[in-house]
Design a protein around this motif. Structure first.
Motif, PDB file in Angstrom:
ATOM      1  N   ALA A   1      42.019  38.242  46.618  1.00 45.39           N
ATOM      2  CA  ALA A   1      41.994  38.109  45.160  1.00 45.39           C
ATOM      3  C   ALA A   1      41.606  39.423  44.494  1.00 45.39           C
ATOM      4  O   ALA A   1      42.132  39.769  43.424  1.00 45.39           O
ATOM      5  CB  ALA A   1      41.046  36.988  44.742  1.00 45.39           C
ATOM      6  N   GLN A   2      40.709  40.172  45.119  1.00 50.88           N
ATOM      7  CA  GLN A   2      40.373  41.494  44.573  1.00 50.88           C
ATOM      8  C   GLN A   2      41.611  42.392  44.537  1.00 50.88           C
ATOM      9  O   GLN A   2      41.852  43.105  43.557  1.00 50.88           O
ATOM     10  CB  GLN A   2      39.296  42.160  45.426  1.00 50.88           C
ATOM     11  CG  GLN A   2      37.901  41.606  45.244  1.00 50.88           C
ATOM     12  CD  GLN A   2      36.890  42.375  46.076  1.00 50.88           C
ATOM     13  OE1 GLN A   2      36.700  43.573  45.886  1.00 50.88           O
ATOM     14  NE2 GLN A   2      36.248  41.677  47.008  1.00 50.88           N
TER      15      GLN A   2
ATOM     16  N   ALA B   1      45.707  45.223  41.471  1.00 50.54           N
ATOM     17  CA  ALA B   1      47.125  45.497  41.223  1.00 50.54           C
ATOM     18  C   ALA B   1      47.516  45.100  39.803  1.00 50.54           C
ATOM     19  O   ALA B   1      48.286  45.811  39.134  1.00 50.54           O
ATOM     20  CB  ALA B   1      47.989  44.757  42.234  1.00 50.54           C
ATOM     21  N   ALA B   2      46.984  43.971  39.323  1.00 47.79           N
ATOM     22  CA  ALA B   2      47.297  43.517  37.968  1.00 47.79           C
ATOM     23  C   ALA B   2      46.767  44.503  36.934  1.00 47.79           C
ATOM     24  O   ALA B   2      47.437  44.813  35.940  1.00 47.79           O
ATOM     25  CB  ALA B   2      46.717  42.127  37.729  1.00 47.79           C
TER      26      ALA B   2
ATOM     27  N   ALA C   1      35.388  32.144  44.973  1.00 50.45           N
ATOM     28  CA  ALA C   1      35.888  33.372  45.591  1.00 50.45           C
ATOM     29  C   ALA C   1      36.768  34.149  44.618  1.00 50.45           C
ATOM     30  O   ALA C   1      36.669  35.379  44.520  1.00 50.45           O
ATOM     31  CB  ALA C   1      36.655  33.041  46.872  1.00 50.45           C
ATOM     32  N   VAL C   2      37.629  33.437  43.880  1.00 52.38           N
ATOM     33  CA  VAL C   2      38.515  34.112  42.926  1.00 52.38           C
ATOM     34  C   VAL C   2      37.708  34.672  41.756  1.00 52.38           C
ATOM     35  O   VAL C   2      37.914  35.815  41.325  1.00 52.38           O
ATOM     36  CB  VAL C   2      39.611  33.150  42.431  1.00 52.38           C
ATOM     37  CG1 VAL C   2      40.422  33.789  41.315  1.00 52.38           C
ATOM     38  CG2 VAL C   2      40.526  32.756  43.592  1.00 52.38           C
ATOM     39  N   LEU C   3      36.760  33.891  41.226  1.00 51.05           N
ATOM     40  CA  LEU C   3      35.947  34.369  40.113  1.00 51.05           C
ATOM     41  C   LEU C   3      35.068  35.541  40.534  1.00 51.05           C
ATOM     42  O   LEU C   3      34.884  36.499  39.768  1.00 51.05           O
ATOM     43  CB  LEU C   3      35.100  33.228  39.556  1.00 51.05           C
ATOM     44  CG  LEU C   3      35.872  32.103  38.875  1.00 51.05           C
ATOM     45  CD1 LEU C   3      34.942  30.961  38.497  1.00 51.05           C
ATOM     46  CD2 LEU C   3      36.619  32.611  37.651  1.00 51.05           C
TER      47      LEU C   3
ATOM     48  N   ALA D   1      37.147  38.562  40.504  1.00 48.80           N
ATOM     49  CA  ALA D   1      37.347  39.039  39.134  1.00 48.80           C
ATOM     50  C   ALA D   1      36.141  39.843  38.666  1.00 48.80           C
ATOM     51  O   ALA D   1      36.280  40.899  38.034  1.00 48.80           O
ATOM     52  CB  ALA D   1      37.605  37.855  38.206  1.00 48.80           C
ATOM     53  N   ILE D   2      34.942  39.350  38.978  1.00 52.58           N
ATOM     54  CA  ILE D   2      33.721  40.078  38.628  1.00 52.58           C
ATOM     55  C   ILE D   2      33.701  41.438  39.319  1.00 52.58           C
ATOM     56  O   ILE D   2      33.446  42.474  38.702  1.00 52.58           O
ATOM     57  CB  ILE D   2      32.479  39.252  39.021  1.00 52.58           C
ATOM     58  CG1 ILE D   2      32.369  37.994  38.162  1.00 52.58           C
ATOM     59  CG2 ILE D   2      31.203  40.098  38.906  1.00 52.58           C
ATOM     60  CD1 ILE D   2      31.361  36.982  38.671  1.00 52.58           C
ATOM     61  N   LYS D   3      33.996  41.437  40.604  1.00 54.16           N
ATOM     62  CA  LYS D   3      33.926  42.658  41.413  1.00 54.16           C
ATOM     63  C   LYS D   3      34.862  43.741  40.887  1.00 54.16           C
ATOM     64  O   LYS D   3      34.509  44.924  40.893  1.00 54.16           O
ATOM     65  CB  LYS D   3      34.275  42.312  42.861  1.00 54.16           C
ATOM     66  CG  LYS D   3      34.102  43.464  43.855  1.00 54.16           C
ATOM     67  CD  LYS D   3      32.633  43.755  44.114  1.00 54.16           C
ATOM     68  CE  LYS D   3      32.437  44.787  45.206  1.00 54.16           C
ATOM     69  NZ  LYS D   3      31.010  45.066  45.442  1.00 54.16           N
ATOM     70  N   THR D   4      36.036  43.348  40.449  1.00 51.92           N
ATOM     71  CA  THR D   4      37.062  44.318  40.072  1.00 51.92           C
ATOM     72  C   THR D   4      37.072  44.650  38.579  1.00 51.92           C
ATOM     73  O   THR D   4      37.881  45.457  38.122  1.00 51.92           O
ATOM     74  CB  THR D   4      38.459  43.798  40.455  1.00 51.92           C
ATOM     75  OG1 THR D   4      38.674  42.508  39.840  1.00 51.92           O
ATOM     76  CG2 THR D   4      38.590  43.667  41.968  1.00 51.92           C
ATOM     77  N   GLY D   5      36.192  44.023  37.813  1.00 51.84           N
ATOM     78  CA  GLY D   5      36.142  44.304  36.393  1.00 51.84           C
ATOM     79  C   GLY D   5      37.215  43.610  35.574  1.00 51.84           C
ATOM     80  O   GLY D   5      37.509  44.014  34.453  1.00 51.84           O
TER      81      GLY D   5
END
Length: 274
Positions: A104-105, A110-111, A141-143, A146-150
């Motif tokens: 997910a990261q 990539a997005a 895990a997905v959320l 999202a936190i990890k990647t900003g």
């Protein structure tokens, strides 16, 4: 690190997160995005203490909300696309069967790099079973990714192919249907606001008319849709998908789609407002 008890968890969150009275305050955003979010998701997934798992999951979900990372329904976007109000892009749907936090990261990175729009993160009923990822774990895990990647903004979580197993349904119809009902409840509680109901396994081609072939499919799909409408939170319209034929064998036809939709809408109207 996997926190083994609440004292360890509180020590790890010290000066980064403050939680009390059912809410979370972020004291150090960079610290939250650093090692702490790694530790929290590892604890939510791998801690042997279910109570500590629950606390870690709560901190991830509430912390994400504080950062503007919000589980959302894609219903309004799909409606706008159907009306031609927006166009020129597609919405990829990605099933993550392992290393969900890491994969997910990569998706979020990539997005962001491509300035992409919405992406759906989905997991099917069968995948939940053989990967042993329950909806809450998958959502966390997905959320956390999202936190990890900003990442900021909506996150679309989807229950993909919440499917009725035809063999189990033939043997014990109510028990198999109840299993899907229970999974729907579990998924919505975990903030899956997009659900694909798959009762297409019950299509019976032995009947002479297409509508009769689709009857069990659209009847049960409508029943499960009504359940979703009863369970969805205030202010959220869960996006509901359906299936008209099994993958493989032959292509579905326009006539099959029409028969399914006609019967489905009739059943929904019979059951009252949804």
């Amino acid at each position: 690190m996997i926190y083994q008890n609440e004292d360890q968890l509180k020590e790890g969150c010290q000066s980064i997160l403050d939680w009390r009275e059912g809410d979370v305050r972020i004291l150090d955003e960079r610290g939250f995005q650093g090692e702490l979010i790694d530790d929290l998701i590892y604890t939510a997934v791998f801690s042997p203490d279910s109570a500590i798992q629950e606390v870690a999951a709560f901190l991830i979900r509430r912390g994400a909300a504080r950062l503007g990372i919000i589980p959302a329904s894609i219903q309004s976007l799909y409606e706008a696309m159907g009306k031609g109000e927006v166009s020129g892009f597609t919405v990829p749907a990605i099933n993550i069967r392992g290393l969900t936090y890491d994969v997910a990261q990569a998706v979020f990175r990539a997005a962001k790099k491509g300035d992409a729009g919405p992406v759906i993160f989905e997991i099917a009923r069968s995948e939940i079973g053989y990967t042993r990822q329950r909806p809450l774990e998958y959502a966390c895990a997905v959320l956390a990714a999202a936190i990890k990647t900003g990442w900021r903004g909506p996150v679309f979580l989807q229950g993909d192919h919440f499917q009725i197993n035809a063999k189990r349904f033939a043997a014990e119809g109510e028990r198999e249907t109840q299993a899907v009902r229970d999974l729907i409840r579990e998924a919505i509680l975990a903030s899956f606001y997009n659900i694909d109901i798959d009762t297409s396994t019950l299509v019976d081609l032995s009947h002479p008319t297409i509508k009769d072939q689709q009857r069990m499919n659209f009847t049960l799909a409508a029943e499960l849709t009504a359940l979703i409408r009863d369970l969805e939170p205030d202010g959220i319209t869960v996006s509901v998908g359906g299936e008209i034929g099994e993958v493989g064998g032959k292509n579905s036809t326009v006539e099959e789609l029409q028969a399914f939709m006609d019967g489905y809408l009739e059943e929904l109207e019979r059951r009252g407002p949804t």
